[in-house]
Design a protein around this motif. Structure first.
Motif, PDB file in Angstrom:
ATOM      1  N   GLN A  90       0.790   0.923  -2.093  1.00 49.45           N
ATOM      2  CA  GLN A  90       1.410   1.080  -0.769  1.00 49.45           C
ATOM      3  C   GLN A  90       0.759   2.188   0.064  1.00 49.45           C
ATOM      4  N   LEU A  91       0.000   3.037  -0.598  1.00 52.60           N
ATOM      5  CA  LEU A  91      -0.663   4.109   0.153  1.00 52.60           C
ATOM      6  C   LEU A  91      -2.086   3.730   0.570  1.00 52.60           C
ATOM      7  N   ARG A  92      -2.534   2.590   0.121  1.00 51.55           N
ATOM      8  CA  ARG A  92      -3.904   2.190   0.468  1.00 51.55           C
ATOM      9  C   ARG A  92      -3.918   1.576   1.869  1.00 51.55           C
ATOM     10  N   PRO A  93      -4.996   1.795   2.569  1.00 49.87           N
ATOM     11  CA  PRO A  93      -5.078   1.166   3.892  1.00 49.87           C
ATOM     12  C   PRO A  93      -5.179  -0.351   3.743  1.00 49.87           C
ATOM     13  N   LYS A  94      -4.686  -1.045   4.724  1.00 44.72           N
ATOM     14  CA  LYS A  94      -4.779  -2.513   4.685  1.00 44.72           C
ATOM     15  C   LYS A  94      -6.163  -2.959   5.156  1.00 44.72           C
ATOM     16  N   ASP A  95      -6.764  -2.110   5.920  1.00 46.72           N
ATOM     17  CA  ASP A  95      -7.970  -2.536   6.596  1.00 46.72           C
ATOM     18  C   ASP A  95      -8.875  -1.321   6.788  1.00 46.72           C
TER      19      ASP A  95
END
Lengths: 473, 436, 248
Positions: free
Chosen positions: B329-334
């Motif tokens: 959930q802390l990772r960027p989506k893009d």
């Protein structure tokens, strides 16, 4: 400075520094203020002339990583013509690693002069490392030779640098020696030459089947949504049979594995919908292999069609489905169908898809599906396939499902295979040591397959077993 | 035939016979046993044939640590026509006997020597190269000793146990001009779907990579068990602290959650460095960081509500960040530009110039690469220096987890800046009489 | 969380009698306190004191080992006496060094130096190893004196001097004459190579080259593999000294 800090400075730092000093490490050495000292160059040259390989290695190491500068490079390269073939080979390799283009004329001269294939191959490799577009022509010629020169030329053309290189290889792929055109396309694929994608699409509908196949294979390596329409034409152009099958697989790869695969799958669906009936029939298999909701709607429509031919097409497509999302459909169809051929097809499909690793089901659900499939089997032939497929579900419950069949003479062999395959995975095996030991003992008392016996014994003893890989060219 | 010995103090290479380097034909088997009395006879096999090079052109090898990974490595080398395998070494009798059995079976003789103590194997002049697949706490000592004894080394990953060992191992390799290859075959072979597009410049400038792999090793408090007679326990422990025997302490299984040496801090960096050697290794190779070491190590504490576990990131001098187990959930989506399974790559997607992907030399994967380099004296694909750089990141991550704080690494000085405790964890005292 | 010494009373009590196989979770609060003490000097001092107290009689071997591991992280001069007392003890010497080698205090070095002069056999090698690990220049004379002694100790001494590689260490290695033990001779050569490398790194090419040349000449007559390895390494080094185009 603290004791510890001193300690680090006095020991670790200096040890680490050795890397950049003693043999110049892998980091680029600092730019030379002056040319390489002649005494060092001469000492290196002397080492290169030694009979003892260990001393030559010191010189070669220096050629690779030290004594920077064009003058030194030329001195080293100048030795090439004076050395015996074995020495030429090792110095050429070192000069290739050195990466100084100043060695290029000498390596080209060596390529022209040497009669030794191994030396010529080394020279070709060096040309690939040091050269640019200017050297494409000579490497093209080498590509026509036999191995090891041919292999070296292919690698050299793959690593050759320069903006003008890819267009020259594209040109060769278009109008070069017919027998070599597929190889040039393979090289473009190895270079992942995105700028050549339009040319590869053109080659995908070439008149030469070998060129078409190579082009589709290349597109599979790095094609994306933009190439789908062109690849569809490649599939349609391919002769039915082996070429068509390979072309389809290439297109499926772009739609299921490459970056942008979702968009590629959408593009394929768009192409399908816009196609005439005959084309649709050809593309249906590809569509099914890609899967997805849009494709499923089309397949469902065909299966529901009153026309027996269309229904058969739909069922054949369903049999190609890439995941277990259609499992309930298959079970429903099995429940309703009375046609033995249809039932055989549906059952085979269920057996294939139930344990697929990329489906959306959890292991428990996969095994339940497989168990249900087993209950529908009426022939040992099908049961054997279920047992063989079971080991793709790597759980202890699978072992418990398979183990009883070790006692059935008709099904023991596939059960043995699955037990051994499951035991291959240490995490499951170690966590359930007693159960596996018991099952492996039974395998050892049952199978006559030597490889299974060896594997079972190794696993019982806590050892690993290396799966034999197919030989690589 | 098995040459078991309890002697700890053995003559180093310098005291060994002065036979020539390729003299294995004359000495093969002699070290193993005095029971071989028959005179040496040149066989047709020794002279070579269409598929087998003459003995004088074969690389004479021995193996140290012949258990799970070691037996696999042994099989790979044993299967090569250009290798003459002459000796095995393991502190466990079973592995030793099995290893010898495989060699003798292959050559249809009983010549393979079997040693308990690696120093005896290294003292043989006829051996050109060794493969080492012991627990990690032995890697540095054995590799350095092998280099000093003039052997080339194929060393199982993870090559190092501590940050400080790496430079010493590289120094030994360079000092003596030895070929020392790390042993992660997966780095090149299993990560092609990220390696190829990265090197082709298709993913653009890589900004960060998320790597999911288990955590660091833990202390071991397993109870004492009676030491079996088939293991030299003192030698198994070697430079590690003395602890009582327990089968779970020294089991070579691949688990890292207990009951395996890979789980415990005295012998391994845990999953973080064990599988991490593959996942981080693949990532670091794909993103071409092999020649670099991290500069900053950032510890991200767990969220107060417990929903997000702690994780650690390392930043390299070129700006690339690797995140270990960053919560999804802390990772960027893009812009997610690539990945495979446990590895997710974020980049700008702006195409960059392609670079040719380094490949193995010779034939036969990473083993063939090593053997080819032994012959040509080139540096192998996973040259020890690259391996040391690769493993530095996971080691730093492990230290940050232990200390639960962020750190800065001074690459030139090979120490953490302003954190004495972190520097204390760069190495550890070795149990006498072992010295690095 | 603030340091609460009372909360550690029970864990310390359990720790004292801990044996392998016991419930290690009982003293996990000590682990957490040790890590947290980084930002709390008073807590750190208190913890250190309580840990060091356990190094005396009446504490199990497993517990002492645990204590040494913790002190290796937070120990200071304050815990040196307790650790030093363990250096002559066969069962505890290594773990005492495990802590002392890492403790950033002159007292720790002094304790190791002192033990070097008193302990024997493998324990002496342990002291040599830890003094080398600390890069202790002041122990060079004491270590150098061991070069002509028993083989294993002499090898360790040479290794250590190579690791310390101060000018004095390099000088001691060069001056080591009359060493007949081949293992020691080989280790001395290796250590001298390490010395030359350090000089080369410092840009002292001429001094480095002198060592390499000396090694090359002394190994020239040798026919053993070690002599050849030394000759090769020296040749490699001489070439590196001459190559001014590389980073130094």
């Amino acid at each position: 400075m603290t004791v510890l800090a001193r300690r680090h400075r006095s020991t670790i730092v200096l040890m680490w520094a050795v890397l950049t000093c003693l043999s110049c490490g892998l980091r680029p050495a600092a730019a030379a203020d002056t040319a390489a000292p002649q005494d060092a160059v001469q000492m290196t040259v002397d080492f290169l002339a030694k009979d003892d390989q260990a001393f030559r290695a010191i010189g070669l190491d220096r050629v690779r990583y030290g004594l920077k500068g064009e003058a030194a490079t030329k001195q080293f390269a100048g030795l090439l013509s004076k050395l015996a073939p074995a020495r030429q080979l090792e110095l050429t390799a070192a000069l290739a690693d050195r990466g100084d283009r100043a060695a290029l004329p000498a390596t080209l001269a060596l390529l022209m002069a040497s009669q030794e294939p191994a030396v010529r191959a080394a020279a070709i490799h060096a040309v690939g490392s040091l050269g640019s577009g200017t050297e494409v022509a000579v490497l093209k010629t080498s590509l026509a030779a036999a191995d090891p020169e041919k292999a070296a030329a292919r690698r050299a053309l793959t690593i050759l640098r320069g903006n003008d290189v890819t267009p020259l290889i594209v040109e060769a792929a278009k109008v070069g020696e017919p027998g070599l055109r597929p190889t040039f396309i393979d090289i473009l694929a190895d270079r992942r030459a995105v700028s050549a994608l339009p040319d590869l699409l053109a080659a995908a509908v070439d008149g030469d089947p070998a060129v078409r196949t190579a082009a589709m294979r290349a597109l599979a390596r790095f094609g994306g949504p933009e190439q789908v329409a062109g690849m569809v034409q490649g599939v349609l152009k391919a002769a039915s049979g082996g070429e068509r099958d390979e072309a389809e697989r290439s297109l499926v790869t772009v739609c299921t594995q490459n970056p942008g695969k979702e968009k590629a799958a959408e593009a394929l669906l768009t192409q399908f919908k816009a196609a005439d009936d005959a084309t649709k029939e050809t593309l249906l298999t590809v569509l099914a292999r890609v899967g997805g909701d849009g494709a499923l709607a089309i397949v469902d429509g065909l299966i529901a069609d009153a026309n027996a031919g269309k229904r058969r097409l739909g069922l054949t497509a369903l049999a190609k489905w890439p995941d277990a999302t259609v499992s309930q459909r298959l079970l429903d169809l099995l429940g309703k169908s009375q046609d033995p051929t249809e039932r055989e097809l549906l059952l085979a499909t269920l057996i294939r898809i139930a344990p697929l690793p990329d489906n959306k089901l959890k292991d428990k659900q996969k095994l339940e599906l497989l168990e249900k499939t087993m209950s529908l089997c009426k022939r040992d032939e099908d049961r054997r396939r279920v047992l063989e497929r079971a080991n793709a579900i790597r759980t202890i419950e699978t072992l418990r499902f398979v183990a009883p069949y070790l006692d059935d003479p008709n099904l023991a062999e596939p059960a043995c295979l699955s037990v051994v395959e499951l035991a291959h995975h240490r995490t499951i095996r170690d966590a359930n040591k007693d159960e596996f030991t018991k099952a492996l003992d039974k395998v050892l008392g049952t199978t006559k397959n030597e490889e299974l016996i060896e594997r079972a014994e190794r696993y019982k003893q806590g050892q690993t077993w290396e799966r034999k890989k197919p030989a690589k060219s | 035939m098995v040459h078991d010995t309890s002697a700890r103090s053995i003559p180093p290479a310098s005291e060994a016979s002065t036979a020539t380097r390729r003299g294995f034909l004359k000495t093969a088997g002699v070290a193993a046993s005095a029971t071989i009395a028959s005179p040496y006879v040149i066989t047709s096999k020794a002279l070579g044939d269409a598929t087998t090079p003459p003995a004088s052109d074969r690389i004479v090898m021995g193996g140290i640590g012949i258990g799970n990974m070691g037996s696999g490595d042994q099989n790979a080398f044993l299967g090569r026509a250009d290798v003459q395998y002459v000796a095995v070494c393991d502190v466990r009798k079973k592995w030793r006997d099995d290893g010898k059995g495989r060699v003798d079976g292959k050559y249809a003789n009983t010549d393979c020597a079997a040693y308990v103590d690696f120093r005896e194997l290294l003292a043989r002049d006829d051996i050109d190269a060794v493969h080492i697949a012991t627990p990690d706490h032995w890697h540095a000592i054995m590799t350095i000793a092998a280099c000093r004894a003039g052997k080339d080394v194929y060393l199982q990953k993870p090559e190092t146990l501590t940050l400080r060992e790496g430079p010493l191992m590289v120094a030994a390799a360079r000092r003596y001009g030895r070929v020392v290859s790390g042993g992660s075959q997966r780095v090149l072979e299993d990560y092609k779907e990220i390696v190829n597009p990265c090197w082709a410049g298709e993913l653009g400038t890589i900004k960060s990579v998320d790597v999911s792999v288990g955590g660091p090793s833990q202390p071991c408090y397993l109870p004492a068990q009676e030491t079996p007679t088939d293991i030299d326990w003192d030698l198994w422990l070697g430079p590690a602290p003395w602890e009582p025997y327990n089968s779970g302490r020294c089991d070579g299984n691949y688990g890292t959650g207990g009951n395996s040496w890979r789980s415990y801090i005295d012998y391994s960096g845990g999953s973080l460095t064990d599988w991490g050697a593959h996942h981080f290794g693949g990532t670091i190779f794909a993103t071409d960081l092999r020649e670099l070491q991290p500069l900053n190590v950032t510890y991200h504490p767990a969220s107060s509500d417990g929903k997000e576990a702690a994780y650690v990131s390392v930043a390299y001098p070129n700006g690339v960040e690797l995140h270990h187990n960053r919560p999804q959930q802390l990772r960027p989506k893009d812009p997610l530009v690539g990945g495979r399974g446990a590895i997710q790559i974020f980049g700008d997607g702006q195409r960059r110039a392609a670079k040719p992907v380094p490949v193995y030399k010779g034939t036969g994967g990473i083993y063939g690469d090593f053997i080819e380099c032994v012959k040509t004296r080139e540096r192998p694909f996973r040259d020890i220096e690259l391996a040391v750089n690769t493993m530095s990141g996971p080691h730093m991550i492990g230290i940050a987890y232990r200390l639960q704080r962020s750190l800065n690494w001074d690459v030139a000085a090979q120490q953490f800046t302003g954190d004495e405790e972190a520097n204390r964890l760069c190495d550890r005292a070795r149990r006498e009489p072992w010295i690095l | 969380m603030a340091y609460d010494p009372a909360s550690l009373d029970k864990p310390f009590e359990i720790l004292k009698a801990f044996d392998w196989g016991g419930d290690a979770s009982a003293f996990q609060p000590i682990d957490a306190a040790v890590v947290a003490a980084h930002a709390d000097p008073a807590a750190r001092a208190d913890l250190e004191k309580r840990l060091a107290t356990l190094l005396g009689a009446g504490t199990s071997r497993a517990a002492k080992e645990y204590v040494c591991r913790k002190l290796s992280l937070i120990g200071t001069a304050a815990s040196v006496p307790s650790l030093a007392a363990l250096l002559p003890e066969k069962d505890h010497s290594h773990m005492a060094r495990f802590a002392l080698e890492r403790i950033n205090a002159a007292e720790a070095t002094e304790a190791l130096r002192k033990a070097l002069g008193t302990v024997l056999g493998d324990l002496k090698i342990g002291m040599i190893s830890s003094l080398a690990g600390r890069g202790d220049a002041a122990s060079v004379p004491a270590i150098a004196a061991l070069l002509s002694g028993e083989s294993k100790t002499a090898v360790a001494a040479a290794d250590a001097l190579g690791r310390i590689h101060t000018p004095e260490a390099c000088q001691a290695l060069a001056a080591a004459g009359g060493i007949t033990d081949k293992a020691a001779g080989s280790a001395i050569a290796d250590a001298r190579l390490a010395c030359a490398e350090s000089l080369l790194r410092q840009g002292k090419r001429a001094e480095a080259k002198a060592i390499y040349t000396s090694l090359s000449e002394s190994a020239a007559a040798g026919t053993t593999p070690t002599a050849k390895a030394t000759r090769l390494a020296a040749a490699r080094g001489i070439l590196a000294c001459l190559d001014t185009t590389t980073t130094s």
